[in-house]
Enzyme design. Structure first.
Site, PDB file in Angstrom:
ATOM      1  N   ASP A  20       0.980  -1.270   0.028  1.00 19.69           N
ATOM      2  CA  ASP A  20       0.263   0.123   0.158  1.00 19.69           C
ATOM      3  C   ASP A  20       0.992   1.329  -0.264  1.00 19.69           C
ATOM      4  OD1 ASP A  20      -2.231   1.613   0.157  1.00 19.69           O
ATOM      5  OD2 ASP A  20      -2.673   1.261   2.269  1.00 19.69           O
ATOM      6  N   ASN A  68     -10.551  -3.359  -5.579  1.00 24.35           N
ATOM      7  CA  ASN A  68      -9.961  -2.313  -6.686  1.00 24.35           C
ATOM      8  C   ASN A  68     -10.671  -1.626  -7.416  1.00 24.35           C
ATOM      9  OD1 ASN A  68      -6.823  -3.056  -4.746  1.00 24.35           O
ATOM     10  ND2 ASN A  68      -8.103  -1.235  -4.785  1.00 24.35           N
TER      11      ASN A  68
HETATM   12  C1  IPE Z   1      -5.446  -2.202  -0.116  1.00 21.03           C
HETATM   13  O1  IPE Z   1      -5.139  -1.262  -0.159  1.00 21.03           O
HETATM   14  C2  IPE Z   1      -5.447  -3.551  -0.920  1.00 21.03           C
HETATM   15  C3  IPE Z   1      -3.526  -3.745  -1.902  1.00 21.03           C
HETATM   16  C4  IPE Z   1      -2.353  -3.436  -1.522  1.00 21.03           C
HETATM   17  C5  IPE Z   1      -4.202  -4.580  -2.761  1.00 21.03           C
HETATM   18  P1  IPE Z   1      -5.395  -0.560  -0.260  1.00 21.03           P
HETATM   19  O2  IPE Z   1      -4.834   1.060  -1.023  1.00 21.03           O
HETATM   20  O3  IPE Z   1      -7.046  -0.858  -1.356  1.00 21.03           O
HETATM   21  O4  IPE Z   1      -6.689  -0.101   0.749  1.00 21.03           O
HETATM   22  P2  IPE Z   1      -7.536   0.720   1.755  1.00 21.03           P
HETATM   23  O5  IPE Z   1      -8.532   1.538  -0.164  1.00 21.03           O
HETATM   24  O6  IPE Z   1      -6.996   1.615   1.634  1.00 21.03           O
HETATM   25  O7  IPE Z   1      -8.817   0.052   2.268  1.00 21.03           O
HETATM   26  C1  IPE Z   2      -1.589   0.233  -3.393  1.00 17.55           C
HETATM   27  O1  IPE Z   2      -0.970   1.720  -3.216  1.00 17.55           O
HETATM   28  C2  IPE Z   2      -1.826  -0.399  -4.991  1.00 17.55           C
HETATM   29  C3  IPE Z   2      -3.214  -0.857  -5.107  1.00 17.55           C
HETATM   30  C4  IPE Z   2      -4.402  -0.871  -4.204  1.00 17.55           C
HETATM   31  C5  IPE Z   2      -3.555  -1.564  -6.705  1.00 17.55           C
HETATM   32  P1  IPE Z   2      -2.243   2.618  -3.392  1.00 17.55           P
HETATM   33  O2  IPE Z   2      -2.863   2.838  -4.949  1.00 17.55           O
HETATM   34  O3  IPE Z   2      -3.702   1.912  -2.691  1.00 17.55           O
HETATM   35  O4  IPE Z   2      -1.789   3.689  -2.826  1.00 17.55           O
HETATM   36  P2  IPE Z   2      -1.914   5.119  -2.636  1.00 17.55           P
HETATM   37  O5  IPE Z   2      -3.283   4.557  -0.336  1.00 17.55           O
HETATM   38  O6  IPE Z   2      -3.238   5.650  -3.021  1.00 17.55           O
HETATM   39  O7  IPE Z   2      -1.208   5.615  -1.871  1.00 17.55           O
HETATM   40 MG    MG Z   3      -4.243   2.236  -0.815  1.00 14.18          MG
END
Ligand code: IPE
Ligand code: IPE
Ligand code: MG
Length: 243
Positions: A20, A68
């Site tokens: 994340d 996602n």
């Molecule tokens: C969790 O991260 C999913 C992955 C890293 C694949 P998200 O960014 O999607 O989670 P939330 O929305 O902060 O809970």
């Molecule tokens: C994690 O990084 C990757 C996926 C969930 C695919 P994010 O895209 O959630 O990055 P932030 O949390 O918005 O910074």
């Molecule tokens: Mg995220």
């Protein structure tokens, strides 16, 4: 890694990481979120090799969740191109480190092209003897458990098992992770303190570790810090403190 005084470190057999913070990492640098995803994928290679060198047996990484898909189409499209990139770029390094790659997640929503890539990577690495890299792609824990329950419901209809005989092990044997060592530690970088539908069943007795670093910047040092912290935990499993 510096040893803690006289303590020999126990290396967790199975570590899971929620990848994340890619978007925020990029935003801080005035770059598009997709650039963060690109660097984030690169980092899977680095941390897999680091984990392998440290003696970790299995590394599960949360790369795309069943939730996602709610993101803007352009971002989803970009993320869906990552398996192809992963296959192209990582082959040699992973071959050298004997990495066995497997995928956990739904197979019903991915494109035929991506399914083909996932299958090919799995097939090409199935006999590798090194670290297992479990890439959770279109993964959601609630769906994983629900699918397991459906299989058991069918087994009841087929008279293979009686409802009163169902035990946790029956749920467990249908999970994607059934062949992996028990989850020892779950790491979430980026400052969020939640599991976001990741390995809910498997994390029952995992040690949870949260840190502020965004995933693209998460380094071998950060992994080592997490392992040192893991060594300070007293894993009681509901029992009493070890003497
Ligand atoms: C969790 O991260 C999913 C992955 C890293 C694949 P998200 O960014 O999607 O989670 P939330 O929305 O902060 O809970
Ligand atoms: C994690 O990084 C990757 C996926 C969930 C695919 P994010 O895209 O959630 O990055 P932030 O949390 O918005 O910074
Ligand atoms: Mg995220």
């Amino acid at each position: 890694m510096k040893k803690q005084k006289s303590m020999t470190l126990t290396i967790p057999k199975h570590i899971a990481i929620i990848l994340d913070g890619n978007g925020r990492w990029a935003k801080k640098r005035h770059l598009p979120r997709t650039y963060g995803h690109q660097v984030g994928v690169e980092n899977i290679r680095k941390i897999t090799i680091a984990a392998s060198d440290l003696g970790v047996k299995a590394l599960s990484v949360y790369a795309f969740s069943t939730e996602n898909w709610k993101r803007p189409q352009a971002e989803v499209d970009f993320l869906m191109k990552l398996p192809e990139e992963f296959e192209k770029k990582f082959k040699d390094d992973f071959n050298e480190k004997d990495v066995k790659v497997m995928f956990s997640g739904r197979k019903t929503h991915l494109s035929p092209k991506n399914l083909e890539i996932l299958e090919r990577i799995t097939k090409n690495t199935k006999d590798k003897k090194g670290i297992i890299l479990n890439i959770c792609f279109d993964y959601g824990s609630q769906i994983e458990i629900t699918e397991s329950v459906k299989i058991i419901a069918q087994d009841i209809l087929d008279k293979k098992i009686k409802p009163e005989d169902i035990e946790p092990k029956h749920i467990e044997q249908n999970l994607y992770t059934k062949d992996l060592p028990k989850l020892d530690m779950l790491i979430r970088p980026s400052g969020e303190v939640r599991l976001s539908n990741f390995l809910l069943w498997q994390a029952a007795y995992a040690e949870l570790y949260f840190c502020k670093t965004y995933w693209p910047a998460f380094s071998k040092k950060d992994l080592e810090k997490a392992i040192i912290d893991f060594n300070k935990r007293d894993r009681r499993y509901g029992g009493l403190k070890k003497k």
